[in-house]
Structures are given as C-alpha cells and as structure tokens.
Scaffold this active site. Structure first.
Site, PDB file in Angstrom:
ATOM      1  N   ALA A  14       0.840  -1.211   0.000  1.00 58.32           N
ATOM      2  CA  ALA A  14       0.000   0.000   0.000  1.00 58.32           C
ATOM      3  C   ALA A  14       0.868   1.252   0.000  1.00 58.32           C
ATOM      4  O   ALA A  14       0.645   2.184  -0.778  1.00 58.32           O
ATOM      5  CB  ALA A  14      -0.934  -0.016   1.212  1.00 58.32           C
ATOM      6  N   ALA A  44       2.981 -12.622   1.670  1.00 57.70           N
ATOM      7  CA  ALA A  44       1.831 -13.122   0.897  1.00 57.70           C
ATOM      8  C   ALA A  44       2.281 -14.224  -0.044  1.00 57.70           C
ATOM      9  O   ALA A  44       3.280 -14.085  -0.744  1.00 57.70           O
ATOM     10  CB  ALA A  44       1.172 -11.983   0.132  1.00 57.70           C
ATOM     11  N   GLN A  45       1.541 -15.300  -0.053  1.00 56.24           N
ATOM     12  CA  GLN A  45       1.972 -16.461  -0.844  1.00 56.24           C
ATOM     13  C   GLN A  45       1.069 -16.691  -2.044  1.00 56.24           C
ATOM     14  O   GLN A  45       1.506 -16.690  -3.189  1.00 56.24           O
ATOM     15  CB  GLN A  45       1.921 -17.717   0.029  1.00 56.24           C
ATOM     16  CG  GLN A  45       2.882 -17.709   1.182  1.00 56.24           C
ATOM     17  CD  GLN A  45       2.713 -18.964   2.047  1.00 56.24           C
ATOM     18  OE1 GLN A  45       1.817 -19.772   1.828  1.00 56.24           O
ATOM     19  NE2 GLN A  45       3.598 -19.122   3.014  1.00 56.24           N
ATOM     20  N   GLY A  46      -0.223 -16.896  -1.753  1.00 53.67           N
ATOM     21  CA  GLY A  46      -1.171 -17.386  -2.761  1.00 53.67           C
ATOM     22  C   GLY A  46      -1.198 -16.541  -4.010  1.00 53.67           C
ATOM     23  O   GLY A  46      -1.000 -17.025  -5.120  1.00 53.67           O
ATOM     24  N   ASP A 206      -1.207  -0.319  14.280  1.00 52.58           N
ATOM     25  CA  ASP A 206      -0.901   1.086  14.617  1.00 52.58           C
ATOM     26  C   ASP A 206      -1.813   2.083  13.900  1.00 52.58           C
ATOM     27  O   ASP A 206      -2.205   3.094  14.489  1.00 52.58           O
ATOM     28  CB  ASP A 206       0.551   1.430  14.233  1.00 52.58           C
ATOM     29  CG  ASP A 206       1.574   0.662  15.038  1.00 52.58           C
ATOM     30  OD1 ASP A 206       1.177  -0.250  15.797  1.00 52.58           O
ATOM     31  OD2 ASP A 206       2.771   0.961  14.912  1.00 52.58           O
ATOM     32  N   HIS A 227      -6.704 -17.708   9.647  1.00 47.57           N
ATOM     33  CA  HIS A 227      -6.381 -18.628   8.555  1.00 47.57           C
ATOM     34  C   HIS A 227      -6.428 -20.044   9.101  1.00 47.57           C
ATOM     35  O   HIS A 227      -5.887 -20.315  10.168  1.00 47.57           O
ATOM     36  CB  HIS A 227      -4.998 -18.329   7.981  1.00 47.57           C
ATOM     37  CG  HIS A 227      -4.818 -18.923   6.617  1.00 47.57           C
ATOM     38  ND1 HIS A 227      -4.670 -20.275   6.420  1.00 47.57           N
ATOM     39  CD2 HIS A 227      -4.813 -18.358   5.391  1.00 47.57           C
ATOM     40  CE1 HIS A 227      -4.564 -20.506   5.120  1.00 47.57           C
ATOM     41  NE2 HIS A 227      -4.654 -19.362   4.473  1.00 47.57           N
ATOM     42  N   HIS A 334      -4.896 -13.911  11.008  1.00 49.65           N
ATOM     43  CA  HIS A 334      -4.325 -13.690   9.676  1.00 49.65           C
ATOM     44  C   HIS A 334      -4.599 -12.313   9.089  1.00 49.65           C
ATOM     45  O   HIS A 334      -3.680 -11.630   8.656  1.00 49.65           O
ATOM     46  CB  HIS A 334      -4.887 -14.765   8.739  1.00 49.65           C
ATOM     47  CG  HIS A 334      -4.256 -14.784   7.386  1.00 49.65           C
ATOM     48  ND1 HIS A 334      -2.891 -14.899   7.217  1.00 49.65           N
ATOM     49  CD2 HIS A 334      -4.788 -14.711   6.146  1.00 49.65           C
ATOM     50  CE1 HIS A 334      -2.624 -14.883   5.923  1.00 49.65           C
ATOM     51  NE2 HIS A 334      -3.746 -14.761   5.249  1.00 49.65           N
ATOM     52  N   ARG A 369     -13.237 -11.891   4.179  1.00 52.43           N
ATOM     53  CA  ARG A 369     -12.483 -11.575   2.957  1.00 52.43           C
ATOM     54  C   ARG A 369     -12.350 -12.803   2.078  1.00 52.43           C
ATOM     55  O   ARG A 369     -12.024 -13.891   2.560  1.00 52.43           O
ATOM     56  CB  ARG A 369     -11.083 -11.096   3.349  1.00 52.43           C
ATOM     57  CG  ARG A 369     -10.162 -10.894   2.179  1.00 52.43           C
ATOM     58  CD  ARG A 369      -8.776 -10.521   2.645  1.00 52.43           C
ATOM     59  NE  ARG A 369      -8.101 -11.618   3.287  1.00 52.43           N
ATOM     60  CZ  ARG A 369      -6.957 -12.158   2.849  1.00 52.43           C
ATOM     61  NH1 ARG A 369      -6.369 -11.692   1.783  1.00 52.43           N
ATOM     62  NH2 ARG A 369      -6.400 -13.152   3.507  1.00 52.43           N
ATOM     63  N   SER A 374      -7.090  -9.106  -1.004  1.00 52.70           N
ATOM     64  CA  SER A 374      -6.524  -7.985  -0.235  1.00 52.70           C
ATOM     65  C   SER A 374      -5.419  -7.263  -0.997  1.00 52.70           C
ATOM     66  O   SER A 374      -5.391  -6.026  -1.012  1.00 52.70           O
ATOM     67  CB  SER A 374      -6.027  -8.447   1.125  1.00 52.70           C
ATOM     68  OG  SER A 374      -5.338  -9.646   1.005  1.00 52.70           O
ATOM     69  N   LEU A 375      -4.527  -8.007  -1.651  1.00 51.21           N
ATOM     70  CA  LEU A 375      -3.505  -7.319  -2.453  1.00 51.21           C
ATOM     71  C   LEU A 375      -4.199  -6.510  -3.548  1.00 51.21           C
ATOM     72  O   LEU A 375      -3.796  -5.393  -3.878  1.00 51.21           O
ATOM     73  CB  LEU A 375      -2.526  -8.330  -3.060  1.00 51.21           C
ATOM     74  CG  LEU A 375      -1.606  -9.051  -2.062  1.00 51.21           C
ATOM     75  CD1 LEU A 375      -0.830 -10.167  -2.760  1.00 51.21           C
ATOM     76  CD2 LEU A 375      -0.638  -8.082  -1.391  1.00 51.21           C
TER      77      LEU A 375
HETATM   78  C1  LIG Z   1       1.446 -14.941   5.579  1.00 48.89           C
HETATM   79  C2  LIG Z   1       0.509 -14.074   4.785  1.00 48.89           C
HETATM   80  C3  LIG Z   1       0.059 -14.487   3.546  1.00 48.89           C
HETATM   81  C4  LIG Z   1      -0.810 -13.690   2.801  1.00 48.89           C
HETATM   82  N1  LIG Z   1      -1.184 -14.103   1.547  1.00 48.89           N
HETATM   83  C5  LIG Z   1      -1.961 -13.276   0.802  1.00 48.89           C
HETATM   84  C6  LIG Z   1      -2.276 -13.607  -0.538  1.00 48.89           C
HETATM   85  O1  LIG Z   1      -1.854 -14.634  -1.065  1.00 48.89           O
HETATM   86  N2  LIG Z   1      -3.068 -12.745  -1.241  1.00 48.89           N
HETATM   87  C7  LIG Z   1      -3.555 -11.590  -0.705  1.00 48.89           C
HETATM   88  O2  LIG Z   1      -4.276 -10.855  -1.392  1.00 48.89           O
HETATM   89  N3  LIG Z   1      -3.243 -11.248   0.557  1.00 48.89           N
HETATM   90  C8  LIG Z   1      -2.456 -12.049   1.308  1.00 48.89           C
HETATM   91  N4  LIG Z   1      -2.138 -11.693   2.584  1.00 48.89           N
HETATM   92  C9  LIG Z   1      -2.592 -10.386   3.076  1.00 48.89           C
HETATM   93  C10 LIG Z   1      -1.754  -9.288   2.427  1.00 48.89           C
HETATM   94  O3  LIG Z   1      -0.408  -9.703   2.371  1.00 48.89           O
HETATM   95  C11 LIG Z   1      -1.846  -8.019   3.201  1.00 48.89           C
HETATM   96  O4  LIG Z   1      -3.185  -7.687   3.447  1.00 48.89           O
HETATM   97  C12 LIG Z   1      -1.204  -6.865   2.433  1.00 48.89           C
HETATM   98  O5  LIG Z   1       0.100  -7.217   2.084  1.00 48.89           O
HETATM   99  C13 LIG Z   1      -1.216  -5.625   3.298  1.00 48.89           C
HETATM  100  O6  LIG Z   1      -0.424  -4.652   2.700  1.00 48.89           O
HETATM  101  P1  LIG Z   1      -0.235  -3.271   3.434  1.00 48.89           P
HETATM  102  O7  LIG Z   1       0.713  -2.500   2.617  1.00 48.89           O
HETATM  103  O8  LIG Z   1      -1.549  -2.718   3.780  1.00 48.89           O
HETATM  104  O9  LIG Z   1       0.450  -3.670   4.853  1.00 48.89           O
HETATM  105  P2  LIG Z   1       1.896  -4.260   5.139  1.00 48.89           P
HETATM  106  O10 LIG Z   1       2.444  -4.954   3.977  1.00 48.89           O
HETATM  107  O11 LIG Z   1       1.798  -5.026   6.410  1.00 48.89           O
HETATM  108  O12 LIG Z   1       2.771  -2.954   5.399  1.00 48.89           O
HETATM  109  C14 LIG Z   1       2.569  -2.171   6.544  1.00 48.89           C
HETATM  110  C15 LIG Z   1       3.736  -1.221   6.672  1.00 48.89           C
HETATM  111  O13 LIG Z   1       3.466  -0.227   7.651  1.00 48.89           O
HETATM  112  C16 LIG Z   1       4.577  -0.068   8.518  1.00 48.89           C
HETATM  113  N5  LIG Z   1       4.073   0.476   9.789  1.00 48.89           N
HETATM  114  C17 LIG Z   1       3.178  -0.068  10.637  1.00 48.89           C
HETATM  115  N6  LIG Z   1       2.951   0.758  11.672  1.00 48.89           N
HETATM  116  C18 LIG Z   1       3.700   1.867  11.456  1.00 48.89           C
HETATM  117  C19 LIG Z   1       3.900   3.075  12.176  1.00 48.89           C
HETATM  118  N7  LIG Z   1       3.300   3.331  13.348  1.00 48.89           N
HETATM  119  N8  LIG Z   1       4.751   4.008  11.668  1.00 48.89           N
HETATM  120  C20 LIG Z   1       5.406   3.769  10.495  1.00 48.89           C
HETATM  121  N9  LIG Z   1       5.267   2.628   9.792  1.00 48.89           N
HETATM  122  C21 LIG Z   1       4.416   1.695  10.263  1.00 48.89           C
HETATM  123  C22 LIG Z   1       5.162  -1.466   8.595  1.00 48.89           C
HETATM  124  O14 LIG Z   1       6.469  -1.444   9.082  1.00 48.89           O
HETATM  125  C23 LIG Z   1       5.043  -1.872   7.122  1.00 48.89           C
HETATM  126  O15 LIG Z   1       6.073  -1.311   6.360  1.00 48.89           O
HETATM  127  C24 LIG Z   1      -1.259 -12.470   3.340  1.00 48.89           C
HETATM  128  C25 LIG Z   1      -0.810 -12.051   4.586  1.00 48.89           C
HETATM  129  C26 LIG Z   1       0.073 -12.840   5.303  1.00 48.89           C
HETATM  130  C27 LIG Z   1       0.557 -12.367   6.647  1.00 48.89           C
END
Ligand SMILES: Cc1cc2nc3c(=O)[nH]c(=O)nc-3n(C[C@H](O)[C@H](O)[C@H](O)COP(=O)(O)OP(=O)(O)OC[C@H]3O[C@@H](n4cnc5c(N)ncnc54)[C@H](O)[C@@H]3O)c2cc1C
Length: 511
Positions: A14, A44-46, A206, A227, A334, A369, A374-375
């Site tokens: 994001a 993220a794997q799938g 956060d 999960h 998850h 979901r 989500s991605l």
């Molecule tokens: C094991 C696993 C497998 C998954 N597989 C899939 C999949 O196959 N397909 C799918 O669609 N989704 C999947 N998901 C879900 C998906 O990966 C996440 O929903 C998505 O990556 C979230 O992206 P994001 O950028 O919102 O958050 P994140 O990728 O978690 O990034 C959050 C960022 O914010 C930073 N941060 C947090 N708090 C603060 C703060 N206070 N100040 C500054 N920085 C901060 C963190 O350090 C990090 O850099 C999976 C999740 C997991 C855990």
C-alpha cells in the site's frame, strides 16, 4: 525541510504503490517503522485475484466476493474492485512484477470460495516477496524520501483537517514532526493482537490506533480472519500454508488421519476460511490434539515442489518433507477486515487523511475476505486515492453505520498484570475464533483497565503495546455488541446470523 506534498506511513504494497504513483505529483516522504521490506506484503503467498481468465468475468468475481462477505460488503466498492482489477494488474506488470506464466499466458490458480481459477502468482508461492522487492527497489531509485525505523506516533489534526505527523526515530530516540496536507495511512493489519498469527512483528494495528486517536471513524473491527492452516511445529513460528495448497488438491485430515471437512460442509476442503477454521478447531477438540494435518503426499512431488517452492523449502529446513509426510497445521490470526473507515476514494472523515491497504476498511470484504482480494484491494483503492488528491480537497462523504463509543467495561475483582504475552493470550482465548458474550465482556473490562493504567509510551515496543490494547478493545467491544454470528465473527451464544444485524458498527473517539 520537514514539509512534503505527501506523507505515507508504511512500506508494504500500500505504501510503496501509493508512493510510486505520488512521485509524479509532488514531494513524497515514506515513514516506516522497521526495515523497508518488513511488512505483511512480503509474506503473501497465494497471489492476487483478478477476473482475467477464460470463463471468468468481473460479474463472477463480484458474486464470489459478495458471497464471502456474508451480507456486509459495500456493493459499490466491490464493483470498483472487480472492474478495475485488470488495469491494476497491468500497472503491476508495468512496474516490473513478473507473474508466473504457462505457455506464455499468465498462470491462474483457484483458491477457496472462488468459483473459477483467478489467482495470479509470482515465484510459485512467493507472490508478496516479488511484489515487495520490485516496488521497494523502484521506490529507492525514485525521487522518494524513505525514513526507515521511524515510527509514526501521532497524526496532527487541526479543525478536522490533517496537518502532518509526529514520529519517533527508534534508532536515535528523537521525536520529529513532518508536515503535509495529504497523509496516507498504509500501516497494515493487526495480526499481533493474537497469540498465534501468520503476521510478522510489525502487524500491531498502529494505523487504527493513530486514526482513532486523531478522530477518524473505525469500523467492522469485530471481523477478523483466522487462517485455517498455519504450520504447527514445536518451536517454529506459525508459518502460513497457503490456501492454494488445498486449491491444488491438498486434503485436511484429523489426528486419526481421516478426511473431515465434508462432515461440516459440502464445499469440503475448499469452504470459506471461517468454516474451515471452525471445522479444524472442532476436530482438534474431538481428537484431543492441538493440530490437524494437511496431506499433499498423493500429489506428484514435482508438482508440489514447483508450485510451492517456498513452503516446501521452509518445511524441509524444519525437518519435514511435505511430499512424504503430512503437514501439521492449526488456525492462526491472519487478516484484519475492519479498520479505518474510508469511502471509495480512500478518504477518511478527516480531510487530507487517507487510508490504504489492510489498515483501511473500504467495505469490499464485508464480514469475511475472499482469499487474494486484499492485495487487489490495495492497488485498486491506492490508485483512487491518488486520483482524488490531484483533484483538490473536498469534504469526505458521510458513510452508513451505527456509531458507538468505547464503554468503561464491567467491574472485575482482579485484573492480571499487562504484558505482551498476557495481552495476546487474552485476545486468543476470549476474542478469537469462537467468542461468547461472557468472554468478550471479561476481555473488554480487562482491556479497559489496562488502557487506563498503561504507562506513557516512550519507545517502539511501548507504543506498539499501547496501540494493541486500544485496537484489542475496539475489537472486543464490537464483537460484544454484535449479538449474532456472521462471516468471520462467530458467537457461541448467538450462533446464527440475524437480519437485525445487517449494519456496521462504527467507533469514533468522543470530542
Ligand atoms: C502470511 C501471509 C500471507 C498472505 N497471503 C496473501 C495472498 O496470497 N493474497 C492476498 O491478497 N493477501 C495475502 N495476505 C494479506 C496481504 O499480504 C496483506 O493484506 C497486504 O500485504 C497488506 O499490505 P499493506 O501494505 O496494507 O500492509 P503491510 O504490507 O503489512 O505494510 C505495513 C507497513 O506499515 C509499517 N508500519 C506499521 N505501523 C507503522 C507506524 N506506526 N509508523 C510507520 N510505519 C508503520 C510497517 O512497518 C510496514 O512497512 C497475506 C498475509 C500474510 C501475513
């Protein structure tokens, strides 16, 4: 100078994707609390869902998403999600993400509750890592200021208009202020709320805590996805065994070796996550075991190693050859469905404050979901945030939902001492996969008491613990208010969905 056109909090998909779109519009600062690649995205794997295959359509993707959301999806947001998916996939490809192909065509797999194969993946089961590494490399090369190990501690708001953020440099201990008219929360989810989770350490919710304290609306917090299949090996973190493993033919067996999911649902092993997670819990109880097994030993070994190289290697390093032995698994926390309430343009109720990714609640997931949405949600709505910020400010639309305030909680005789492990265990036991009014009321009271007595945070661990307690409270109270079962929210005292509860619970801090 600490003034930027865009301040983005977080460096998962994001944060990075939004930053890469924003760089053409003005100066961009990313603040991220750990290393650039420490995030959920990398795990993220799938894959990522998009209706691009033969026999698929945006309409089918829409129907599957709505069915998973159990009556609470925002239908307009879901339309946007499925309609804009192919264009956003093209953007990712243009940014350099190489999705896997078969005979020159993008390879598509099927996951639970998708009616057709529609999941694009990269590096087999390393989709998130490919996306994260590609985007972070681009962000480093672009004209974007990236401050790692910088934890946002406060969103500065004046008269309901965002002004900037305060942040702690956890390497020096210095507190700094950064100013901007556009702040984008991209801080990810809150898997660390629970004792067993597939999420890495950064996932402490956060963004929800920061936004709530700033006066933003928080919604759907009772909906948290567990999960069904995380590796359960002694001494090994609950590493995710992707849904796609069942999509490719993996079979769940109980501790006695018997396939059991068809006892619970005609969809068997490919039922939605909440049904599979509860089925597994019931089997674990019945057999007196803390795990069940996922069996891929009947699949051709080369197919398993080629399709799931990451899972195969991780298990092998931990002494388990999954082509020969069953994989011990159990459910784990998850994905955070609820979050900072946004409209279809990623806007919150505070002008200039946007939320993208797992910290946001755009309404596409409803009560549950659909895997790999989500991605997709991230890229679709991050793009819309950028479209909106370039059009100038306008008052955010009012959303629907019933507003609540946090309660004081019932009086309890004794309150356990607060520690991270006491917190995670409380959440797992009382606010986890199967909830009850009694357990939730107890959890809410303990959390309220902890929040009152918690010391003023001074470093990253203490800020994170304070955030977790607040977010846990929002989740426990929302789950207590919702007297029904729907999607991922299951109450043993109200096991059925109720038509009275086709509405959203919204929290906003009292002024
Ligand atoms: C094991 C696993 C497998 C998954 N597989 C899939 C999949 O196959 N397909 C799918 O669609 N989704 C999947 N998901 C879900 C998906 O990966 C996440 O929903 C998505 O990556 C979230 O992206 P994001 O950028 O919102 O958050 P994140 O990728 O978690 O990034 C959050 C960022 O914010 C930073 N941060 C947090 N708090 C603060 C703060 N206070 N100040 C500054 N920085 C901060 C963190 O350090 C990090 O850099 C999976 C999740 C997991 C855990």
């Amino acid at each position: 100078m600490n003034q930027y056109d865009y301040i983005i909090l977080g460096s998962g998909i994001a944060g990075l994707y939004t930053a890469l779109l924003a760089r053409g519009q003005g100066s961009v600062l990313i603040l991220t609390k750990a290393g650039i690649n420490d995030c959920n995205t990398r795990h993220a794997q799938g894959g990522i869902a998009a209706a691009i295959g033969i026999g698929d359509s945006a309409e089918l993707h829409y129907q599957d998403t709505i069915a998973a959301g159990a009556g609470l999806c925002d239908i307009d947001a879901v339309r946007i999600l499925v309609d804009e998916a192919p264009d956003r996939i093209a953007d990712l490809i243009n940014f350099g993400v190489h999705f896997d192909t078969v005979d020159g065509e993008v390879a598509l797999t099927r996951e639970a509750a998708h009616s057709v194969p529609r999941i694009l993946h990269a590096g087999g089961d390393a989709t998130g890592e490919h996306i994260e590494v590609t985007l972070s490399r681009m962000a480093r090369l672009a004209n974007i200021v990236i401050l790692e190990y910088c934890l946002a501690t406060e969103i500065i708001v004046d008269d309901d208009v965002v002004q900037g953020v305060r942040a702690l440099d956890s390497r020096t201990g210095a507190m700094e202020e950064f100013r901007s008219r556009s702040v984008i929360l991209a801080t990810g989810g809150g898997g660390r709320l629970f004792k067993f989770t597939t999420n890495p350490d950064i996932a402490t919710g956060d963004g929800v805590a920061l936004a709530y304290d700033a006066g933003a609306e928080i919604t759907d917090m009772e909906f948290f996805q567990f999960h069904p299949t995380a590796l359960r090996l002694p001494g090994v973190t609950p590493f995710l065994i992707s849904e796609a493993v069942r999509g490719e033919g993996g079979i769940l067996r109980n501790a006695e070796g018997r396939q059991f999911m068809f006892d619970y649902t005609p969809d068997g092993d490919l039922a939605p996550r909440d049904i599979v997670a509860r089925g597994i819990l019931t089997e674990m109880k019945k057999t007196g075991s803390d795990r069940v097994f996922l069996d891929v030993t009947h699949l051709p070994p080369r197919r398993v190693t080629a399709r799931f190289p990451h899972i195969y290697r991780f298990c092998l390093v931990n002494g388990l050859d999954i082509t020969k032995s069953f994989i011990p698994v159990a459910p784990a926390a998850h994905y955070t469905m609820g979050g900072v309430r946004t409209n279809a343009w990623g806007e919150t109720n505070i002008a200039g404050l946007f939320a993208a990714g797992e910290t946001a609640c755009t309404g596409v997931h409803g009560a549950n979901r659909l895997a790999s949405n989500s991605l997709l949600e991230v890229v679709v709505f991050a793009k819309r945030i950028m479209q909106r910020t370039t059009e100038g400010r306008r008052p955010p639309d009012a959303g629907e939902g019933e507003h609540f305030s946090l309660s004081e909680g019932k009086a309890l005789g004794s309150i356990p001492a607060l520690s991270l492990s006491a917190f995670e265990s409380l959440m797992w036991d009382k606010v986890g996969i199967v909830r009850s009014g009694e357990g939730l009321a107890e959890a809410a009271a303990i959390l309220a008491s902890w929040q009152k007595t918690i010391e003023k945070p001074s470093d990253r661990p203490s800020y994170e613990l304070a955030n977790l307690v607040l977010v846990g409270r929002l989740m426990a109270e929302a789950a207590l208010i919702r007297e029904e079962s729907r999607g991922a929210h299951f109450r043993s005292d109200f096991p059925e969905p109720s038509p009275d509860w086709l509405r959203h619970i919204v929290f906003k801090k009292a002024d």
